[in-house]
Design a protein around this motif. Structure first.
Motif, mmCIF file in Angstrom:
data_model
loop_
_atom_site.group_PDB
_atom_site.id
_atom_site.type_symbol
_atom_site.label_atom_id
_atom_site.label_comp_id
_atom_site.label_asym_id
_atom_site.label_seq_id
_atom_site.Cartn_x
_atom_site.Cartn_y
_atom_site.Cartn_z
ATOM 1 N N ASP A 61 0.831 -1.209 0.000
ATOM 2 C CA ASP A 61 0.000 0.000 0.000
ATOM 3 C C ASP A 61 0.866 1.259 0.000
ATOM 4 O O ASP A 61 0.549 2.238 -0.677
ATOM 5 C CB ASP A 61 -0.941 0.016 1.208
ATOM 6 C CG ASP A 61 -2.047 -1.026 1.101
ATOM 7 O OD1 ASP A 61 -2.305 -1.525 -0.023
ATOM 8 O OD2 ASP A 61 -2.659 -1.336 2.143
ATOM 9 N N ASP A 62 1.966 1.221 0.744
ATOM 10 C CA ASP A 62 2.872 2.377 0.782
ATOM 11 C C ASP A 62 3.514 2.629 -0.580
ATOM 12 O O ASP A 62 3.668 3.776 -1.000
ATOM 13 C CB ASP A 62 3.962 2.174 1.836
ATOM 14 C CG ASP A 62 3.436 2.298 3.266
ATOM 15 O OD1 ASP A 62 2.318 2.822 3.459
ATOM 16 O OD2 ASP A 62 4.156 1.867 4.192
ATOM 17 N N GLU A 63 3.911 1.559 -1.264
ATOM 18 C CA GLU A 63 4.507 1.705 -2.596
ATOM 19 C C GLU A 63 3.486 2.270 -3.583
ATOM 20 O O GLU A 63 3.806 3.166 -4.374
ATOM 21 C CB GLU A 63 5.045 0.359 -3.085
ATOM 22 C CG GLU A 63 6.268 -0.118 -2.314
ATOM 23 C CD GLU A 63 6.627 -1.566 -2.566
ATOM 24 O OE1 GLU A 63 7.796 -1.920 -2.326
ATOM 25 O OE2 GLU A 63 5.750 -2.361 -2.983
ATOM 26 N N GLU A 66 3.067 5.937 -2.867
ATOM 27 C CA GLU A 66 4.212 6.729 -3.321
ATOM 28 C C GLU A 66 4.172 6.933 -4.837
ATOM 29 O O GLU A 66 4.419 8.036 -5.331
ATOM 30 C CB GLU A 66 5.528 6.061 -2.897
ATOM 31 C CG GLU A 66 6.764 6.850 -3.273
ATOM 32 C CD GLU A 66 6.900 8.198 -2.565
ATOM 33 O OE1 GLU A 66 7.709 9.014 -3.039
ATOM 34 O OE2 GLU A 66 6.222 8.436 -1.556
#
Length: 110
Positions: A61-63, A66
């Motif tokens: 989810d963070d990737e 970003e």
């Protein structure tokens, strides 16, 4: 001798940030798995070119966040640069040359 343009500082800064964001996005995408979602690997040797991909764990989810953040900023900057009021001051036949001059400035001869 090439024509020089007196680009406004905000336009230069926008173009420079656009270059930086695109480089950061490109580097990020090269580091990430080939598929956003988890997928099995595959091998296709029957086509005109051999294609192989290892299994992809997908993006976290963070990737994903970003990548989305960088793509959104890239879009904002591209719109800012391409619609800047400066372009109205440049004669139509000169706009492509001026745009290339902004995107690819000549190195200083110092």
């Amino acid at each position: 001798m090439a024509t020089t343009y007196d680009f406004p500082s905000d336009l230069r800064a926008g173009q420079e940030e656009l270059h930086q964001v695109r480089a950061e996005l490109s580097a990020l995408l090269k580091r990430l798995p080939w598929s956003v979602v988890p997928l099995d690997g595959f091998s296709d040797t029957g086509g005109w070119r051999k294609v192989e991909r290892p299994a992809s764990p997908g993006w976290t989810d963070d990737e994903q966040a970003e990548v989305e953040k960088l793509r959104r900023r890239e879009h904002e900057l591209a719109v800012f640069v391409s619609t800047h009021r400066f372009w109205a001051e440049v004669a139509v036949p000169e706009r492509v040359t001026a745009r290339m001059s902004l995107k690819h400035p000549e190195p200083d001869g110092d």
